[in-house]
Scaffold this motif. Structure first.
Motif, PDB file in Angstrom:
ATOM      1  N   VAL A 409      83.146  34.223 111.639  1.00 57.63           N
ATOM      2  CA  VAL A 409      82.478  35.502 111.356  1.00 57.63           C
ATOM      3  C   VAL A 409      82.094  35.516 109.889  1.00 57.63           C
ATOM      4  O   VAL A 409      82.927  35.337 109.006  1.00 57.63           O
ATOM      5  CB  VAL A 409      83.406  36.709 111.669  1.00 57.63           C
ATOM      6  CG1 VAL A 409      82.688  38.035 111.357  1.00 57.63           C
ATOM      7  CG2 VAL A 409      83.868  36.681 113.118  1.00 57.63           C
ATOM      8  N   ARG A 410      80.786  35.671 109.690  1.00 58.65           N
ATOM      9  CA  ARG A 410      80.304  35.709 108.311  1.00 58.65           C
ATOM     10  C   ARG A 410      80.614  37.082 107.696  1.00 58.65           C
ATOM     11  O   ARG A 410      80.427  38.133 108.346  1.00 58.65           O
ATOM     12  CB  ARG A 410      78.785  35.478 108.320  1.00 58.65           C
ATOM     13  CG  ARG A 410      78.189  35.167 106.962  1.00 58.65           C
ATOM     14  CD  ARG A 410      76.718  35.549 106.911  1.00 58.65           C
ATOM     15  NE  ARG A 410      76.581  37.011 106.963  1.00 58.65           N
ATOM     16  CZ  ARG A 410      75.413  37.636 107.001  1.00 58.65           C
ATOM     17  NH1 ARG A 410      74.279  36.936 107.067  1.00 58.65           N
ATOM     18  NH2 ARG A 410      75.320  38.946 107.038  1.00 58.65           N
ATOM     19  N   PRO A 411      81.043  37.058 106.487  1.00 63.19           N
ATOM     20  CA  PRO A 411      81.298  38.359 105.848  1.00 63.19           C
ATOM     21  C   PRO A 411      79.994  39.064 105.539  1.00 63.19           C
ATOM     22  O   PRO A 411      78.921  38.463 105.531  1.00 63.19           O
ATOM     23  CB  PRO A 411      82.055  37.971 104.559  1.00 63.19           C
ATOM     24  CG  PRO A 411      81.575  36.605 104.259  1.00 63.19           C
ATOM     25  CD  PRO A 411      81.340  35.952 105.593  1.00 63.19           C
ATOM     26  N   GLN A 484      72.408  32.442 114.768  1.00 65.88           N
ATOM     27  CA  GLN A 484      71.147  33.042 114.355  1.00 65.88           C
ATOM     28  C   GLN A 484      70.862  32.699 112.891  1.00 65.88           C
ATOM     29  O   GLN A 484      71.755  32.270 112.163  1.00 65.88           O
ATOM     30  CB  GLN A 484      71.207  34.566 114.507  1.00 65.88           C
ATOM     31  CG  GLN A 484      71.233  35.035 115.935  1.00 65.88           C
ATOM     32  CD  GLN A 484      71.250  36.539 116.018  1.00 65.88           C
ATOM     33  OE1 GLN A 484      71.704  37.234 115.088  1.00 65.88           O
ATOM     34  NE2 GLN A 484      70.743  37.097 117.123  1.00 65.88           N
ATOM     35  N   THR A 485      69.620  32.918 112.544  1.00 70.34           N
ATOM     36  CA  THR A 485      69.235  32.702 111.155  1.00 70.34           C
ATOM     37  C   THR A 485      70.038  33.648 110.267  1.00 70.34           C
ATOM     38  O   THR A 485      70.156  34.838 110.529  1.00 70.34           O
ATOM     39  CB  THR A 485      67.732  32.970 110.951  1.00 70.34           C
ATOM     40  OG1 THR A 485      67.007  32.053 111.773  1.00 70.34           O
ATOM     41  CG2 THR A 485      67.321  32.806 109.522  1.00 70.34           C
ATOM     42  N   GLY A 486      70.614  33.068 109.245  1.00 76.57           N
ATOM     43  CA  GLY A 486      71.387  33.861 108.301  1.00 76.57           C
ATOM     44  C   GLY A 486      72.803  34.094 108.721  1.00 76.57           C
ATOM     45  O   GLY A 486      73.571  34.776 108.022  1.00 76.57           O
ATOM     46  N   SER A 487      73.200  33.474 109.849  1.00 75.32           N
ATOM     47  CA  SER A 487      74.577  33.689 110.308  1.00 75.32           C
ATOM     48  C   SER A 487      75.589  32.835 109.512  1.00 75.32           C
ATOM     49  O   SER A 487      76.796  32.977 109.649  1.00 75.32           O
ATOM     50  CB  SER A 487      74.686  33.352 111.802  1.00 75.32           C
ATOM     51  OG  SER A 487      74.351  31.972 112.039  1.00 75.32           O
ATOM     52  N   GLY A 488      75.083  31.940 108.705  1.00 71.53           N
ATOM     53  CA  GLY A 488      75.998  31.147 107.847  1.00 71.53           C
ATOM     54  C   GLY A 488      76.210  29.724 108.325  1.00 71.53           C
ATOM     55  O   GLY A 488      77.221  29.065 107.960  1.00 71.53           O
ATOM     56  N   LYS A 489      75.259  29.180 109.101  1.00 76.73           N
ATOM     57  CA  LYS A 489      75.411  27.791 109.580  1.00 76.73           C
ATOM     58  C   LYS A 489      75.370  26.804 108.404  1.00 76.73           C
ATOM     59  O   LYS A 489      76.247  25.948 108.270  1.00 76.73           O
ATOM     60  CB  LYS A 489      74.273  27.433 110.559  1.00 76.73           C
ATOM     61  CG  LYS A 489      74.178  28.360 111.781  1.00 76.73           C
ATOM     62  CD  LYS A 489      73.101  27.924 112.740  1.00 76.73           C
ATOM     63  CE  LYS A 489      71.692  28.103 112.152  1.00 76.73           C
ATOM     64  NZ  LYS A 489      71.304  29.520 111.908  1.00 76.73           N
ATOM     65  N   THR A 490      74.342  26.989 107.591  1.00 72.75           N
ATOM     66  CA  THR A 490      74.215  26.057 106.459  1.00 72.75           C
ATOM     67  C   THR A 490      75.386  26.221 105.510  1.00 72.75           C
ATOM     68  O   THR A 490      75.911  25.256 104.957  1.00 72.75           O
ATOM     69  CB  THR A 490      72.881  26.321 105.730  1.00 72.75           C
ATOM     70  OG1 THR A 490      71.799  26.185 106.680  1.00 72.75           O
ATOM     71  CG2 THR A 490      72.678  25.366 104.597  1.00 72.75           C
ATOM     72  N   TYR A 491      75.806  27.454 105.379  1.00 75.71           N
ATOM     73  CA  TYR A 491      76.952  27.704 104.496  1.00 75.71           C
ATOM     74  C   TYR A 491      78.174  26.958 105.001  1.00 75.71           C
ATOM     75  O   TYR A 491      78.901  26.322 104.226  1.00 75.71           O
ATOM     76  CB  TYR A 491      77.224  29.201 104.428  1.00 75.71           C
ATOM     77  CG  TYR A 491      78.360  29.587 103.486  1.00 75.71           C
ATOM     78  CD1 TYR A 491      78.101  29.883 102.147  1.00 75.71           C
ATOM     79  CD2 TYR A 491      79.658  29.681 103.959  1.00 75.71           C
ATOM     80  CE1 TYR A 491      79.141  30.241 101.293  1.00 75.71           C
ATOM     81  CE2 TYR A 491      80.687  30.034 103.113  1.00 75.71           C
ATOM     82  CZ  TYR A 491      80.436  30.301 101.769  1.00 75.71           C
ATOM     83  OH  TYR A 491      81.466  30.669 100.930  1.00 75.71           O
ATOM     84  N   SER A 608      63.500  25.620 107.081  1.00 79.18           N
ATOM     85  CA  SER A 608      64.785  24.994 107.335  1.00 79.18           C
ATOM     86  C   SER A 608      65.529  25.717 108.433  1.00 79.18           C
ATOM     87  O   SER A 608      66.319  25.132 109.145  1.00 79.18           O
ATOM     88  CB  SER A 608      65.625  24.985 106.057  1.00 79.18           C
ATOM     89  OG  SER A 608      65.913  26.331 105.678  1.00 79.18           O
ATOM     90  N   SER A 609      65.272  27.049 108.584  1.00 80.75           N
ATOM     91  CA  SER A 609      66.018  27.784 109.610  1.00 80.75           C
ATOM     92  C   SER A 609      65.442  27.550 110.983  1.00 80.75           C
ATOM     93  O   SER A 609      66.038  27.916 111.973  1.00 80.75           O
ATOM     94  CB  SER A 609      65.972  29.305 109.310  1.00 80.75           C
ATOM     95  OG  SER A 609      64.640  29.775 109.318  1.00 80.75           O
ATOM     96  N   ARG A 610      64.245  26.877 111.016  1.00 80.34           N
ATOM     97  CA  ARG A 610      63.626  26.667 112.322  1.00 80.34           C
ATOM     98  C   ARG A 610      63.529  25.180 112.707  1.00 80.34           C
ATOM     99  O   ARG A 610      62.776  24.804 113.575  1.00 80.34           O
ATOM    100  CB  ARG A 610      62.232  27.272 112.302  1.00 80.34           C
ATOM    101  CG  ARG A 610      62.244  28.805 112.162  1.00 80.34           C
ATOM    102  CD  ARG A 610      60.898  29.392 112.295  1.00 80.34           C
ATOM    103  NE  ARG A 610      59.969  28.920 111.301  1.00 80.34           N
ATOM    104  CZ  ARG A 610      59.869  29.414 110.069  1.00 80.34           C
ATOM    105  NH1 ARG A 610      60.655  30.419 109.688  1.00 80.34           N
ATOM    106  NH2 ARG A 610      58.977  28.948 109.237  1.00 80.34           N
TER     107      ARG A 610
END
Ligand SMILES: Nc1ncnc2c1ncn2[C@@H]1O[C@H](COP(=O)(O)OP(=O)(O)OP(=O)(O)O)[C@@H](O)[C@H]1O
Length: 708
Positions: A409-411, A484-491, A608-610
């Motif tokens: 879970v992303r903060p 989803q985009t921005g969910s923190g995958k790359t992080y 990059s998100s796609r």
């Protein structure tokens, strides 16, 4: 005998020298009276013997002391001579011509018949010669002849008769007054083999056996030095001397003899001293060149005596030397015996020491061997344990599930909006408050594990860290980040843009762990690590590890083919495979890949998100003990955003992107579902993504997947 001969001979030599000395000096001295007296004496002796032997002959007797003339005339007919010879040696003269009338007085001086004269005298001389008597000439019986020679012959016959009367033993030798016919005073005296008369004087006991000339000469030579020869010599010498010369000569001879004796004794003594000093035979004094024959003989005898003495002395010296050497050798021998004993003792000690050391060595060697055996056993056991541990370990991983799904879970990114839909988290469950439009309530979702907002990068990685070890054991691992985009995958996979060590994502930590484990196993394994970085955009594949800026723009001019049958295990063999040996190398390559991925971003949207980015780590390990080669790979995938196309209401390129994303994610879902349901058919070929990841998505048994 040799000494006597040598001495006599030397005396004769001395006499000769004396005579030579005195010869010239007393040459003129008158010995006539002496000679006459001597001759008269000898004549009387001869006449007396003849008278005794034959008596009166032809009515005329020889006077007892005849004059020279009377003696000559008495024997002139040869009758007396033949008769006396026949008396001495019967038959020596076979026929004696007697006087025609014994009673007839033959007047003195009257000549007999020539026949008588010649026959008798000739027969006598011939017979006398056979007996070895000194001879004379027939003319010696004539007036003016030398009656002395006749006297000598008669006296010789007398001597022979006496020798015969005595038994005739041994060799007869005439000892009468002799004067060699060819010898005169003042001339060189011939001492041997010079007088034929002397040679003929010798006879063996058997008159029938005549010695050979050579033998006779040899005997003469031996006898010449005898006392008889010497006295005869002296007599011959003194015969022609005057009476007043005799004492002087005798004195001179005796003095010379004494002097010679002294000289010889002195020289002999000197030689004795010299030879006693000189032990070596080589030190003998060499005989002088100019020595007389007598001197040489003496010298030879002396040398023989000296040699004998030297030999005797040498023997004594040799015995002493031998004794001394023997004692010395005995001492050396004793010393050597002691040394040998000491050496034997030392050898025995050393041997005992060596045996002890050898025993110890064997003992320690055996212990060492046992230790090595134990170590080898332990090592093999260790390897077995390692292998078993590896299997058990991976079995545990399998038991955990070859596909594990974690939830993070992303903060909240900003303080203004902190209304969270997460009700609460319980272990692997997360309770979500559903919005009212979906029917107000809660929904529970189950994962292998759920990480809350406060979960750190390290905590997230700790659950996937065991998989890194499986990669080194030859397993394939695939880690996805889905959301989803921005969910923190790359992080989660890489970290924030401003990267710190604490914020490093799974990729860095996985590779860090990989190198750490490889280092820890370097004694048993040798690992070669290399990486590829691929991007899948709209079902096209491109290499992110390029430095020339190619393939930047979509559509890519060169979309790589994905193969799953390459010999080196690479699905995208055309993409760059970069070897790495440290974490920093990986960071550099990932930064390069991020930069290449960011270049493609449009002004409106971050591409990059796609797109799907995949960092593939290829590991090849060689077992240094067995030589076995293990190959494993790990896909670290940052998936594209999973927005629902229908709800994003996009069109155009964005729609096309969304459709590709949905298709590929749907294909991935189908594969995972098939794997989870263990369907015999897994639809890997429905998308580039599943094709790329198929070797890590259950196509092989040794695969593990992790999904966020
Ligand atoms: N666990 C977290 N802690 C703090 N910040 C986070 C966390 N997860 C994500 N973020 C932040 O959220 C933002 C979006 O995250 P991120 O880019 O990783 O999303 P994404 O799923 O990769 O998006 P896209 O699909 O566009 O790539 C980033 O600014 C990131 O720093």
């Amino acid at each position: 005998m040799a000494a006597e001969g040598m001495l006599s001979f030397s005396v004769a030599s001395v006499v000769e020298d004396v005579l030579q000395q005195h010869g010239n000096r007393s040459k003129d001295i008158d010995f006539e009276s002496k000679k006459a007296e001597e001759a008269a004496s000898r004549r009387s002796e001869a006449a007396g013997w003849l008278r005794k032997m034959v008596g009166v002959v032809a009515a005329k007797d020889l006077p007892a002391e005849p004059s020279e003339e009377e003696f000559r005339l008495g024997l002139r007919s040869g009758i007396i001579l033949c008769n006396v010879l026949n008396k001495v040696q019967p038959g020596a003269v076979p026929k004696v011509v007697e006087s025609p009338c014994d009673a007839t007085l033959i007047p003195d001086g009257a000549a007999l018949s020539a026949f008588q004269y010649f026959e008798n005298v000739r027969n006598f001389l011939v017979a006398g010669q056979e007996l070895g008597l000194p001879t004379f000439e027939a003319s010696d019986l004539e007036q003016g002849g030398k009656s002395a020679r006749v006297v000598n012959c008669v006296l010789a016959l007398k001597s022979y008769n006496e020798w015969k009367l005595l038994g005739g033993n041994g060799v007869w030798k005439f000892g009468g007054n002799l004067k060699p016919a060819t010898t005169t005073l003042g001339k060189s005296f011939v001492r041997k083999n010079s007088d034929p008369f002397t040679n003929s004087l010798q006879r063996t006991s058997s008159m029938n056996e005549k010695p050979s000339a050579g033998h006779s000469n040899e005997i003469d030579s031996n006898k010449m030095g005898g006392s008889g020869s010497l006295s005869m010599l002296v007599r011959a010498i003194l015969l022609d001397r005057k009476p007043e010369e005799v004492p002087l000569l005798v004195e001179s001879v005796l003095g010379k003899v004494v002097e010679e004796f002294e000289h010889r004794i002195a020289s002999q003594s000197e030689m004795m001293k010299t030879t006693s000093k000189d032990i070596s035979p080589t030190n003998f004094r060499k005989p002088q060149q100019k020595q007389t024959l007598g001197d040489k003989k003496i010298e030879e005898k002396n040398i023989k005596v000296v040699k004998k003495e030297d030999c005797f002395r040498t023997n004594i010296i040799d015995e002493e030397e031998v004794k001394r050497r023997s004692q010395k050798q005995q001492i050396i021998f004793d010393q050597q015996q002691r040394d040998i004993k000491e050496l034997k003792h030392a050898i025995n000690s050393t041997k005992a020491g060596m045996q002890f050391i050898q025993m110890k060595f064997h003992e320690e060697f055996n212990n060492l061997g046992m230790h090595i055996h134990d170590l080898a056993h332990a090592a093999s056991g260790y390897h077995r344990v390692l292998e078993e541990n590896r299997k058990l370990y991976n079995q545990v991983q399998d038991l955990k599930g070859s596909i594990r799904v974690y939830c993070r879970v992303r903060p909240f990114l900003s303080e203004s909006s902190y209304l969270s839909s997460v009700d609460h988290i319980e272990e692997g469950n997360i309770i979500i408050n559903t919005p009212s439009k979906y029917g107000k309530g809660r929904k529970s979702f189950t994962f292998n594990k759920v990480f809350g907002q406060s979960a750190t990068q390290a905590e997230v990685f700790s659950d996937m860290q065991p998989l890194i070890r499986s990669v080194l054991d030859g397993y394939n691992v695939c880690i996805f980040a889905y959301g989803q985009t921005g969910s923190g995958k790359t992080y989660t996979m890489s970290g924030p843009k401003d990267l710190t060590e604490k914020d490093q994502g799974v990729n860095y930590r996985a590779l860090g762990d990989l190198f750490l484990l490889a280092e820890q196993r370097k004694d048993t394994f040798r690992y070669d690590v290399s990486v590829q970085m691929i991007e899948i955009y709209n079902e096209q594949v491109r290499d992110l590890l390029v430095t020339d800026g190619s393939n930047k723009r979509y559509p890519f001019t060169n979309s790589f083919e994905i193969r799953n049958s390459s010999q080196n295990g690479l699905n995208v063999p055309d993409a760059n495979l970069m070897p790495v040996s440290s974490t920093s190398d990986v960071i550099d390559l990932m930064n390069l890949g991020q930069r290449n991925r960011a270049v493609g971003a449009t002004a409106l949207n971050d591409r990059s998100s796609r797109s799907h980015s995949c960092l593939t780590v290829h590991v090849q390990g060689r077992d240094l003990t067995s030589g076995a080669v293990l190959r494993g790979c790990m896909h670290l995938v940052d998936l594209a955003g999973s927005e629902r196309v229908d709800k994003s209401e996009v069109t155009g390129d964005r729609l096309k992107e969304a459709q590709h994303i949905n298709k590929s994610l749907s294909a991935l879902g189908d594969v995972i579902a098939s794997l989870a349901q263990k369907n015999p058919h897994v639809p890997y070929r429905n998308s580039k993504l599943t094709q790329l990841l198929q070797d890590s998505l259950g196509k092989f048994k040794s695969t593990k997947n992790l999904l966020f």
